[in-house]
Each structure stands twice: as structure tokens, then as C-alpha cells.
Write a protein that holds these residues in place. Structure first.
Motif, PDB file in Angstrom:
ATOM      1  N   UNK A 226      53.523  51.033  43.551  1.00 24.64           N
ATOM      2  CA  UNK A 226      52.252  51.704  43.277  1.00 24.64           C
ATOM      3  C   UNK A 226      51.055  50.931  43.806  1.00 24.64           C
ATOM      4  N   UNK A 227      51.172  50.364  44.983  1.00 24.57           N
ATOM      5  CA  UNK A 227      50.091  49.531  45.501  1.00 24.57           C
ATOM      6  C   UNK A 227      48.816  50.336  45.700  1.00 24.57           C
ATOM      7  N   UNK A 228      47.719  49.601  45.757  1.00 27.58           N
ATOM      8  CA  UNK A 228      46.416  50.238  45.882  1.00 27.58           C
ATOM      9  C   UNK A 228      45.729  49.653  47.096  1.00 27.58           C
ATOM     10  N   UNK A 229      45.045  50.526  47.809  1.00 30.97           N
ATOM     11  CA  UNK A 229      44.293  50.095  48.988  1.00 30.97           C
ATOM     12  C   UNK A 229      42.827  50.131  48.620  1.00 30.97           C
ATOM     13  N   UNK A 230      42.146  48.984  48.850  1.00 30.92           N
ATOM     14  CA  UNK A 230      40.736  48.953  48.472  1.00 30.92           C
ATOM     15  C   UNK A 230      39.918  48.289  49.555  1.00 30.92           C
ATOM     16  N   UNK A 231      38.745  48.880  49.851  1.00 34.38           N
ATOM     17  CA  UNK A 231      37.793  48.223  50.764  1.00 34.38           C
ATOM     18  C   UNK A 231      36.616  47.736  49.937  1.00 34.38           C
ATOM     19  N   UNK A 232      36.298  46.449  50.080  1.00 37.89           N
ATOM     20  CA  UNK A 232      35.296  45.845  49.194  1.00 37.89           C
ATOM     21  C   UNK A 232      34.331  45.028  50.037  1.00 37.89           C
ATOM     22  N   UNK A 243      40.256  39.177  41.291  1.00 37.61           N
ATOM     23  CA  UNK A 243      41.380  40.094  41.103  1.00 37.61           C
ATOM     24  C   UNK A 243      42.594  39.381  40.523  1.00 37.61           C
ATOM     25  N   UNK A 244      42.784  38.138  40.971  1.00 37.93           N
ATOM     26  CA  UNK A 244      43.977  37.425  40.517  1.00 37.93           C
ATOM     27  C   UNK A 244      43.956  37.130  39.022  1.00 37.93           C
ATOM     28  N   UNK A 245      42.717  37.242  38.446  1.00 40.06           N
ATOM     29  CA  UNK A 245      42.631  36.990  37.019  1.00 40.06           C
ATOM     30  C   UNK A 245      43.358  38.054  36.212  1.00 40.06           C
ATOM     31  N   UNK A 277      42.239  51.747  37.886  1.00 35.76           N
ATOM     32  CA  UNK A 277      41.069  51.569  37.009  1.00 35.76           C
ATOM     33  C   UNK A 277      40.730  50.114  36.843  1.00 35.76           C
ATOM     34  N   UNK A 278      41.765  49.260  36.688  1.00 32.77           N
ATOM     35  CA  UNK A 278      41.534  47.825  36.541  1.00 32.77           C
ATOM     36  C   UNK A 278      40.736  47.283  37.720  1.00 32.77           C
ATOM     37  N   UNK A 279      41.184  47.693  38.935  1.00 32.07           N
ATOM     38  CA  UNK A 279      40.498  47.213  40.148  1.00 32.07           C
ATOM     39  C   UNK A 279      39.033  47.643  40.115  1.00 32.07           C
ATOM     40  N   UNK A 280      38.791  48.918  39.791  1.00 36.75           N
ATOM     41  CA  UNK A 280      37.415  49.422  39.757  1.00 36.75           C
ATOM     42  C   UNK A 280      36.544  48.588  38.793  1.00 36.75           C
ATOM     43  N   UNK A 281      37.083  48.354  37.591  1.00 35.38           N
ATOM     44  CA  UNK A 281      36.296  47.608  36.600  1.00 35.38           C
ATOM     45  C   UNK A 281      36.013  46.203  37.061  1.00 35.38           C
ATOM     46  N   UNK A 282      37.011  45.527  37.633  1.00 33.15           N
ATOM     47  CA  UNK A 282      36.825  44.139  38.068  1.00 33.15           C
ATOM     48  C   UNK A 282      35.720  44.061  39.113  1.00 33.15           C
ATOM     49  N   UNK A 283      35.771  45.018  40.105  1.00 39.86           N
ATOM     50  CA  UNK A 283      34.775  44.993  41.178  1.00 39.86           C
ATOM     51  C   UNK A 283      33.375  45.253  40.617  1.00 39.86           C
ATOM     52  N   UNK A 284      33.303  46.253  39.744  1.00 41.22           N
ATOM     53  CA  UNK A 284      32.010  46.625  39.190  1.00 41.22           C
ATOM     54  C   UNK A 284      31.417  45.473  38.354  1.00 41.22           C
ATOM     55  N   UNK A 285      32.298  44.856  37.539  1.00 37.57           N
ATOM     56  CA  UNK A 285      31.840  43.779  36.674  1.00 37.57           C
ATOM     57  C   UNK A 285      31.276  42.614  37.489  1.00 37.57           C
ATOM     58  N   UNK A 286      31.820  42.337  38.624  1.00 38.76           N
ATOM     59  CA  UNK A 286      31.414  41.189  39.417  1.00 38.76           C
ATOM     60  C   UNK A 286      30.346  41.507  40.460  1.00 38.76           C
ATOM     61  N   UNK A 293      38.819  53.369  47.592  1.00 42.61           N
ATOM     62  CA  UNK A 293      39.926  52.994  46.720  1.00 42.61           C
ATOM     63  C   UNK A 293      40.940  54.131  46.689  1.00 42.61           C
ATOM     64  N   UNK A 294      42.155  53.803  47.047  1.00 45.49           N
ATOM     65  CA  UNK A 294      43.180  54.845  46.987  1.00 45.49           C
ATOM     66  C   UNK A 294      44.548  54.212  46.813  1.00 45.49           C
TER      67      UNK A 294
END
Lengths: 313, 766
Positions: A226-232, A243-245, A277-286, A293-294
Motif C-alpha cells: 500500500x505504498x504512497x507517492x508524495x511530492x513535497x 516521516x521516519x518518526x 492521512x498520517x503523511x498528510x498530517x505530518x507534512x501539514x504539522x511541519x 499525494x496518491x
């Protein structure tokens, strides 16, 4: 409908098929997945009676192919790999010839051919030489040939290879349509194709079945499916560190660096978790910017890498 | 069958929808007719064999081109997988493709018929060889096709398939031609000749369809088609060992069939004149040979083109002889012009050259030709100094019979009763006879019997036969002797056409044997000869009813002596009758009759035999028998009579011979035969003896009596020359153009039309 038991086929010293067994039920659309040289075409040639296996048995509709190849061949429509056709013939002559070889009586001939011409949408090229047709039309002529005499089973060897996206869509729709009434086996090396059309999939590599099952089963069984592709946008090291946290994430790979400061990553979760969702929150928080994101569907090659790795371990 | 036919149609269409068909047809039709028609008018004969002579050579390159694509193309484009996915057996695919090629060839042949029609429009063409040549061309063409199909199945590269086929076909073809055979040791020549594809075509193209050749070609095709199927199957199913084994078994089986077919065969001679059919009699004689007969054929190699066909025909006949003798006959061809020594050898054998005037390229010159042969058997030999094709079989068979006969036949001619003289009067027929047997005069000496070992006795036109003579003749018959009675009942003096009875004195003897000779003379108003009469200074020919000409329809068709005879002339012939009461236990046949428009005039009181211009009114016309044969066991005329005493010896001669012992009379003969003809002039030089058919009739009678029926059935046959008519240059040009350019042009036009029609249809659909 189709029973394949322990078939082995050698070409010289090379085992093209090494103990392959599988069953196909009536009404299934089976995807045969594998890289080039995996043994897909060899399996299909054996199923259609073009070549014989060295050992093992194949039966189609309770007819053993070695004992009774004609009974088997009568029930199968076949689109060979790379769609060989008689280029000097006109479409109409070719279809008539194929219909005669399939024992369609001359009184049914016209209606049978007309039906197929309609469903494959090749009426406009009937009097052209096959050599003059575009690749898409050639493919449809090949399919039309396979459909003559409405065989119970269709065996299509890479039906969409070399086609443009629109043609691919059309052929896939056609196959799905056909799958409602017939048993279909198609081979491909494109996972999307299997996803789009098949009810079941068999993955084959180096003459062996690596795995088989429904698409979902397959994905689920793959580690990190279930990998996720993200551009940041933002500092690469910081992104990776944040992310590693998260303990749901097991791996982060940089895929691409764009010159406007955006980097794309593949983020692989621990098995069975959805981490979007985890990825979204981590990016937004930081305070980083998420531009894309897909879910990242695994490429077939990657599945193989994983599968072969699994086998080796 | 259905699948074979479907594949056949598809392949045939493939030929015509691609340029292959048109290139092939154009080149084939143009080239073959050009090669032939170029020399046709020079040869002056409507011999079509030269046309077909070129066929195998053309096939050597064209058929591999037709066959190369059959499988290679399918393999190269991958369509073979499509083909093999259809529910059809491999052999059906193989046969379908093979028969498509054959069908294409046959179409090419149909188009090539213009050549045959052109030739037949300017001369009398024998269609038999044309038909058999096309059959042969189909067989050799199909054989090349099957070979090419197999080669094509081995590779995906058409060029390689083509080249291998050309080379293999070339070797197989050459194996049967003299070119290669000359270089081989004699012991393996027949074997190699049989294996070669070319030799079999030669025999078929001359007009003879022979089961041996057909079986050979079919076997070749069966084997190649099997290999073709196995080659394709092996790529599918991998039974290499099994199929090699089957191939070996098949090869052995086919070899076996061919070995049998060489012994048991049938052949049809399609030529109009049955030129190549050796008669049954010759076959029988050849089959009974018990030792090797060597034939040395002294044929010079310088035959002008115009007559090479005669030489070839004789060589063919010689080959037939060898075949029917079971190789007991061995033939050696010698060109006497090689060197002087060889020529001397021919001369020593009395083989004489002839020097006909021959036109060669507008120049007439004499050519020295040798065309004779010698037949050797143990220490005996017979020679035919110069071959006459129309009587060749008869002469050769006679020669063989003569050298191989254990005992030479001897025919006696009775003398001493004013019979015609053997040299002066019977020269022609005696000459002809002496080629086959000894001919000698027979004199009946008082009291000594006629030599029983004579094969037959001819009693021609005797007068005043005495009782002792009759007793001798009777006892000769009783001991199994065979007698030909040619009895003139009419005496016609040389200078006056007036007939009186001739006292032959044989009436009672013959009547006892069952034949009555009437003292009359027959006039035939339907078929008669001519006489020349002098009126003043003019010599005129006019019909003469007393020279009866017997024609075939009035001959006995069931008798070997007469069934093929025609136009035998019988001057001043008397009618003969069978006396039924005397024929119990014997078989009597009427051999020759006059026409139904004949009359018989008694000569008892003399009869005027002046030529008559018109048919007499009021005569009774009827049909009369003039020759009969009686076979069976004869009772002696003297069985219940005293033995006639010889006349007392004249003054100065020895003492009278002792009277015969009455107990030594033979009262009943073994199975024997006599022939009675109411005339003898038919064999004398002055009348019928120089006529070929009279000689044959006489020889037939002798042969029938002395050799059974074997030699008689060999009829002399005319080998008709088939000249080309005088044709104007413009017609020559037209005929050449029609075949060389016309047909190819039609083919091209057809191809272009077809392409245009297809093109039009394609765009009308868009």
C-alpha cells in the motif's frame, strides 16, 4: 473448464515451463502476468494445441489435448502473440477463410461474419488488404478471427501490446464485454490491464507460477503493497526525518528531485496500514507543502522483485 | 477433405492476389513456347515432344519458386501459429498447400494449350502424346512441388528453401538423363535411371502412360509429403525418433511397391498409331527367351533434325524390348563414325549406311547415316542392315526368333509339276521368307516319303499330280506335316486372256480333307485390281474384275492370319468350299472371301477373260470363299485303299523301288493343319508376289502353320510422318506471337484487371 496439471516444456536444455498447474473456471477472465520470456506464450501455445508439453496433462472441457487436440481446438479462439495475419489477404477473405477452417457452414457464414464485424467494429476496412490497416484495426481483425464460431474459450496473447491508449481502452472494453459469456485467458505484462479487466491473475516467472489469486488478494499479500507517492516542497532531510518518526512507515525512497524544490518520495507503510492521512498530517504539522499525494500502485517489475526476493528468503 | 479444400482455396488465392502467379505464368508460358516454336518450323514435323522436352528444365527453377513460400512464409510471419490453432490435422494443411500448387500448375497447363492448338492448326497433330505429356508434366511438376514443400517446411527463409530445392531437384532430375548415366558403370545404370525424376518423364511424354512411371512419381510425392508433415509435426509435437522410424518404414514400403510395379505393370499407348506398343506376340517371344540376347545398334550420331524422332522412336522400341525380356535383351549403342575401326566392324556385319539428301539451313547435302543393328545369340547373329521403322518390330522379332530358335524352320516348295520356279517366279516371297527360315525345293522321288522335318510344304499351282505324289503328300500330312495348297484350277496362257481348266489332280484328295475346289473363275465387281492393255501405242490401265482384291472387311477378323490384313490381290482365283460331311472333329475356317458383288464363271468349257468395262446384266452376284484353313486330326486318303504303285522306271534307270509296306501306312494324323487357296498367282512375281500385303498374307500363313500365332500378330505399321503444312510467314508470325506473347499478355491483363477491381471495391467501402 481448463485443467493444467504439472506441465513441463523444454526448449533444448532450457526449461521454458517448469511444473505448472492451474485451473480456470467457466466465466473467469484470467490474467496471465509475467515478464517477457516467463513462459506465458508457451503456456498459451500448449493450451491451443500448437505445440505439445513434454510432460503433464492439459484438458479443456474434459478433452485431453494430447488425445484429442481437434476437440480442444474447436472450443478455443486464439489471438497469437504479436497478432500474425495474412497481410496479402483482404479482411473479408481472411475472415471467410478462418470461418471455413472453423467449420462454419456456408449458409451461416454471412451472418456470423457480419455479427463479428459489428462487434469488433471493422466494417469499414472489410475490403482493404490487411497490410494496409493500422495496428488497432489489425488487432481487431485478429480478435474477430478468434471470435469466429463463438468459441467457449478465448486465449489472447498480449491483446493490447503496441496499441495507443485509446485503442487499449477499446480492446479492454471489448474483452470485458466478451468475458460476460466466455472464459478468457489473456496474457500481459501490464498490471493495470489485469486490474482493469481480469477477475483472477496468475503470475509466472522463469517457467514457474509465482502466485495466483484475485487482484486484491495479490496486493494484500505483497509486503508493503500500500505504498504512497508524495511530492513535497521542502528540505529533503527534514522531510525524511519527520516521516521516519511515524511508526506506521517502514521505508522512504526518493524517487525524483524537481528543480523547483519539490522532491517526490515513495513512502512504504508497515503491512496492512493505510498511511495517507498520517503523511498528510505530518507534512501539514511541519509547515511543508504537499503538492501531490496518491496511492502508488506497484509496478509489475517491483512485484516481481518482491516476489522473487520472497522466494529466495 | 473440407480443411484440405479450404487451405487449397486460400493458397490458390494467395498466388493470384500477389504478383507471384503473374510472374510465373508469364515467364513459363512465354519461355516454353518461345523455346519450342523457334525450332518448330525448321523441324517440319508436328512432333510436340520437343515442346515438353523443355518443361522439366523450366520446372527446375519455377517450381521451387512456387513452393518456397508454402511454409517459410508462414513461419516467417508467424501465421503458422494461427494456422495450427485451427482444428485441423497437420497432414490436411500439408495436402491443402500441395494441391494448391498442383492446381496452379494445371491452370498454367491449360493456358499453355495454345501451343498445341497452334500446331494442330498447321498440321495433323497426334493428341495422344499431348495428353500424356501433360499428365507427365503434372506428375513431375507435382513431384518437384512436394520436394519444394518439404524444403520450405525446414526453414523460415524462402531463399534458402528455393536454393536447396533447386539443387536437390536438379540432382534428382539429372540422375535419370543420359547425360549423367553415360558416366556411370553399366551395372548401376538401370537403378539410377529408375531413381531419377527425368527418365520417367521421357517415357510418359512420348505418349505412353505406364503404371511404373506413375507409381514412381506418386511414391516420390507420398514420401515427400510425409517428410513435409513430419517436419511440421516435429516442430509441434517432437516425435523425432518416431517419425524417423516411420519414414524408414515408409521408404521401404514404397521401394517394395515400386519393385513389384516394375514386374507387374500396365501401360496405355495414347499415340494414334500405337507406336510404342510392342505386340503381344513379341512380348510372348521375349518372355520365353532363355539366354541373353545382345543387340548392337549401329546408329550414327549425325541424324539430321528432321528425322531424329525416328531414331528416338526406334530407341524407345528397343527399350520396350529390353523391358519385356526382363533384361534378357541387352542393347549397346555404337556410333560407327567414331573411328575407322568401328565403321569396319559395322561393315563386316553387313550394316550398310545410307546417304540421304538432307536440307540443313537452306543447304542440301548428303549425310552418311548408319541405322542398322545386329542381334547376337550364342554363336548366331542376325542383321538388319538399315532400319525401316514401319516394319521394325516384325524384323527385329523375326531376327530374335531366328537366332534364338533351337531349330531353324524349313519350308519346302514342291517341284516337278510345272510349279512356278522358286527363283524366277517366286523370288519376292522366297526372299522375304528366307529372312526368317530356310527355303528349299522338295522333289517327290518315287517311293520315298517327304522329309517329315519340313516345317511346312507349299504346293503352288501343280499340274498332273500322280497318285504316288498324292500318297506322299497324304503320308506327309499323316505324320504331322503342314501343307499349303495354292491350287490354280484355271489355266491362263501368257499371251491370251482365255481360261481353261488346269488339271491339278488334287480334287479328290482335298475333298477327302474337307475342302472342295471349284473349277471356276471369280469376277469381283466391287474390289478389283488393274490391268494394263496396249491399244496401238498407248498403254492403258483399267479395272480388271478377274483380279480379285480381298479387303479387310471380307477377311476373317478372328483369325490371326487375316484379322489385320487388307488388300490382298488374287488373280484368276477359283472359289473353294468347305465340305461339311468330311469335317467331323476338325476345325475349318474361311479366311478370305470376295465381296458380295462377285460372280463365278465356270471354266470347264473355257471362258473369255477380256477386261470388261461394265457389270454384266442379269448375273447372280454372291460372295465366294477363296481361302480356307482346316485344323485337326486328318484321316488318310489311303486308309482303305491300296497303296498306289510307282510308275515303272524308264529305260536306263535303276530297278523299281520296292513297294511300300501296307502296314507302314499312317492312317490318322496327329493334330495338324492345312491351308487351301483357290489361286497361286497371288505369290508369283508377275502378279501378287511383289505386293507387300500379299507377302505378309503369305508369311502370315507360313508363320501361323509353323510357329503358332506368335509372329503373325505383329502387324506392319505405318509410322505416319506428320508434316507441317506450308504456312505463310505472316501466319507463322501470328502463331508464334499468339503463344509466346499473346497468352502472357492475357495473363497480365487479367492480373491488372483483378487488382483494379479489388482496388475499386476497397475505396467504394470507405
Amino acid at each position: 473448464m481448463i485443467n493444467v496439471n504439472n506441465i513441463i516444456k523444454r526448449y533444448g536444455y532450457v526449461k521454458a515451463l517448469n511444473d505448472i498447474s492451474f485451473q480456470v473456471e467457466r466465466g473467469e477472465i484470467l490474467g496471465f502476468l509475467g515478464p517477457n520470456g516467463a513462459g506465458k506464450s508457451t503456456t498459451m501455445k500448449i493450451l491451443t494445441g500448437i505445440i505439445s508439453q513434454d510432460s503433464g496433462t492439459v484438458s479443456v472441457a474434459d478433452h485431453d489435448i494430447s488425445q484429442n487436440p481437434l476437440e480442444v481446438q474447436k472450443r478455443i479462439g486464439y489471438l497469437p502473440e504479436s497478432n500474425p495475419l495474412y497481410y496479402d489477404m483482404r479482411v473479408t477473405d481472411f475472415l471467410k477463410f478462418a470461418a471455413q477452417m472453423r467449420r462454419i457452414s456456408s449458409k451461416d457464414m454471412t451472418s456470423v461474419i457480419n455479427n463479428i464485424v459489428d462487434s469488433c467494429n471493422i466494417g469499414s476496412v472489410m475490403y482493404k488488404n490487411i497490410s494496409e490497416l493500422s495496428k488497432g484495426f489489425k488487432q481487431r481483425v485478429g480478435l474477430a478471427q478468434a471470435l469466429l464460431g463463438s468459441p467457449e474459450i478465448l486465449i489472447l496473447d498480449e491483446p493490447t501490446s503496441g496499441l495507443d491508449p485509446k485503442q487499449i481502452m477499446e480492446i479492454r472494453d471489448l474483452i470485458k464485454q466478451l468475458g460476460k459469456e466466455k472464459t478468457v485467458i489473456l496474457s500481459t505484462h501490464i498490471l493495470q490491464e489485469v486490474e482493469a479487466t481480469c477477475t483472477r491473475v496468475i503470475i509466472i516467472n522463469e517457467g514457474k507460477i509465482v502466485t495466483s489469486g484475485s487482484i486484491e488478494d495479490l496486493r494484500r499479500n505483497l509486503k508493503g503493497g500500500e505504498a504512497v507517492y508524495a511530492s513535497i516542497r521542502g528540505d529533503e532531510n527534514a522531510v525524511i526525518a519527520r516521516l521516519q518518526e511515524n511508526h506506521n512507515i517502514s521505508a522512504i525512497d526518493v524517487i525524483n528531485r524537481f528543480n523547483d524544490g519539490i522532491t517526490s518520495y515513495r513512502i512504504t507503510p508497515v503491512t496492512g496500514k493505510d498511511i495517507r492521512e498520517d503523511v498528510f498530517h505530518i507534512i501539514a504539522k511541519n509547515g511543508l507543502a504537499l503538492t501531490e499525494l496518491r496511492r502508488d500502485a506497484l509496478k509489475l517489475e517491483e512485484i516481481f522483485i518482491k516476489l522473487t526476493a520472497k522466494e529466495n528468503s | 477433405m473440407h480443411n484440405i479444400f479450404t487451405i487449397l482455396k486460400k493458397e490458390l488465392k494467395a498466388y493470384f492476389y500477389s504478383p507471384i502467379a503473374y510472374i510465373f505464368l508469364t515467364l513459363f508460358l512465354g519461355l516454353s513456347s518461345w523455346l519450342y516454336l523457334n525450332t518448330l518450323f525448321e523441324s517440319g514435323q508436328t512432333d510436340i515432344r520437343m515442346y515438353f522436352f523443355y518443361y522439366p528444365w523450366i520446372f527446375l527453377f519455377f517450381i521451387p519458386a512456387l513452393a518456397m513460400r508454402l511454409w517459410s512464409e508462414e513461419k516467417n510471419t508467424g501465421t503458422i501459429e494461427l494456422l495450427m490453432s485451427f482444428p485441423a490435422r497437420t497432414y490436411e494443411l500439408v495436402l491443402g498447400k500441395f494441391f494448391a500448387g498442383v492446381a496452379f500448375l494445371v491452370m498454367a497447363f491449360v493456358l499453355s494449350l495454345t501451343v498445341a492448338f497452334s500446331v494442330s492448326s498447321i498440321g495433323s497433330l497426334d493428341w495422344g502424346p499431348v495428353i500424356s505429356s501433360y499428365v507427365g508434366a503434372t506428375l513431375i511438376g507435382a513431384s518437384f512441388l512436394s520436394l519444394g514443400g518439404f524444403m520450405s517446411a525446414l526453414t523460415r527463409n524462402q531463399i534458402i528453401a528455393f536454393l536447396i530445392t533447386v539443387v536437390t531437384a536438379f540432382i534428382l532430375f539429372l540422375a535419370g538423363t543420359p547425360f549423367l548415366l553415360k558416366m556411370l558403370p553399366a551395372s548401376i545404370v538401370p537403378f539410377v535411371q529408375f531413381l531419377g525424376l527425368g527418365g520417367h518423364f521421357d517415357t510418359i511424354s512420348k505418349g505412353v502412360i505406364d503404371s511404373r512411371d506413375v507409381i514412381y512419381y506418386v511414391s516420390f510425392m507420398v514420401f515427400m509429403l510425409y517428410l513435409n508433415t513430419a517436419a511440421i509435426e516435429n516442430q509441434r509435437w517432437k516425435h523425432k525418433l518416431g517419425s524417423s522410424l516411420v519414414a524408414v518404414i515408409l521408404l521401404i514400403a514404397l521401394a517394395f511397391i515400386n519393385i513389384i510395379s516394375v514386374k507387374v505393370f500396365i501401360r496405355t499407348d495414347l499415340t494414334e498409331d500405337k507406336l510404342y506398343t510392342v505386340s503381344d506376340s513379341t512380348k510372348k517371344i521375349l518372355a520365353n527367351l532363355d539366354d541373353i540376347v545382345n543387340i548392337k545398334a549401329f546408329f550414327s550420331d549425325n541424324f539430321p533434325e528432321q528425322i531424329t524422332h525416328i531414331r528416338r522412336q526406334i530407341e524407345d522400341t528397343l527399350n520396350e524390348y529390353r523391358a519385356y525380356s526382363g533384361n534378357k535383351i541387352q542393347i549397346e549403342y555404337i556410333d560407327p563414325l567414331t573411328d575407322e575401326e568401328t565403321e569396319k566392324k559395322a561393315m563386316d556385319l553387313q550394316i550398310q549406311p545410307q546417304t540421304p539428301q538432307v536440307r540443313q539451313k537452306a543447304e542440301v547435302k548428303a549425310v552418311k547415316l548408319y541405322f542398322g543393328l545386329a542381334v547376337f545369340y550364342t554363336d548366331k547373329h542376325e542383321v538388319i542392315p538399315f532400319i525401316n521403322p514401319s516394319t521394325f518390330e516384325y524384323e527385329l522379332t523375326s531376327a530374335i526368333v531366328k537366332v534364338s530358335a533351337e531349330k531353324e524352320r524349313t519350308v519346302g516348295f514342291l517341284t516337278g509339276h510345272t510349279e512356278p520356279d522358286m527363283q524366277k517366279d517366286l523370288g519376292a516371297v522366297c526372299d522375304a521368307l528366307s529372312r526368317q527360315m530356310k527355303v528349299e525345293p522338295v522333289e517327290i522321288k518315287s517311293g520315298t516319303p517327304i522329309d517329315k522335318t519340313l516345317s511346312a510344304l507349299v504346293i503352288a499351282s501343280p499340274a498332273n499330280i500322280t497318285d504316288t505324289d498324292k500318297f506322299a503328300i497324304d503320308q506327309y500330312i499323316m505324320s504331322g506335316g503342314k501343307v499349303l495348297f495354292f491350287v490354280n484350277a484355271v489355266q491362263v496362257p501368257e499371251d491370251m486372256p482365255y481360261g481353261t481348266p488346269r488339271k491339278h489332280n488334287l480334287g479328290d484328295l482335298l475333298e477327302h480333307y474337307g475342302v472342295k475346289i471349284n473349277t471356276d473363275v471369280i469376277a469381283d465387281y466391287e474390289y478389283q485390281g488393274q490391268v494394263q492393255t496396249r491399244q496401238g501405242n498407248f498403254v492403258m490401265s483399267q479395272p480388271y474384275v478377274y483380279f480379285v482384291v480381298a479387303v479387310n472387311k471380307n477377311m476373317n477378323h478372328d483369325h490371326p492370319v487375316t484379322n489385320k490384313m487388307n488388300e490382298v490381290i488374287f488373280p484368276w482365283v477359283s472359289s473353294v468350299e468347305l465340305v461339311q460331311g468330311k469335317l467331323a472333329g476338325k476345325k475349318a475356317v474361311e479366311l478370305v472371301k470376295t465381296s458380295t458383288n462377285s460372280s463365278a464363271a465356270s471354266v470347264s468349257n473355257g471362258v473369255d477373260l477380256q477386261p470388261k468395262m461394265e457389270m454384266p446384266q442379269g448375273s447372280n452376284f454372291s460372295q465366294y470363299t477363296i481361302a480356307v484353313a482346316v485344323t485337326g486330326e486328318f484321316d488318310s486318303f489311303y486308309a482303305n485303299k491300296p497303296i498306289p504303285m510307282p510308275p515303272p522306271p524308264k529305260e536306263g534307270e535303276g530297278p523299281p523301288p520296292p513297294p511300300s509296306d501296307p502296314n507302314s501306312i499312317i492312317k490318322k494324323s496327329p493334330e495338324t493343319a492345312i491351308v487351301v487357296v483357290g489361286d497361286s498367282d497371288f505369290i508369283t512375281d508377275n502378279f501378287g508376289g511383289r505386293s507387300k500385303s500379299n507377302q505378309i498374307f503369305f508369311q502370315n500363313l507360313i508363320d501361323w502353320l509353323t510357329m503358332g500365332e506368335d509372329l503373325i500378330k505383329i502387324r506392319s505399321r505405318e509410322t505416319a510422318a506428320r508434316p507441317i503444312e506450308e504456312v505463310s510467314d505472316s501466319k507463322k508470325f501470328f502463331l508464334k506471337a499468339a503463344s509466346i506473347a499473346g497468352m502472357p499478355l492475357l495473363v497480365i491483363i487479367f492480373g491488372i484487371t483483378l487488382a483494379l477491381v479489388r482496388r475499386a471495391k476497397r475505396y467504394s467501402m470507405m
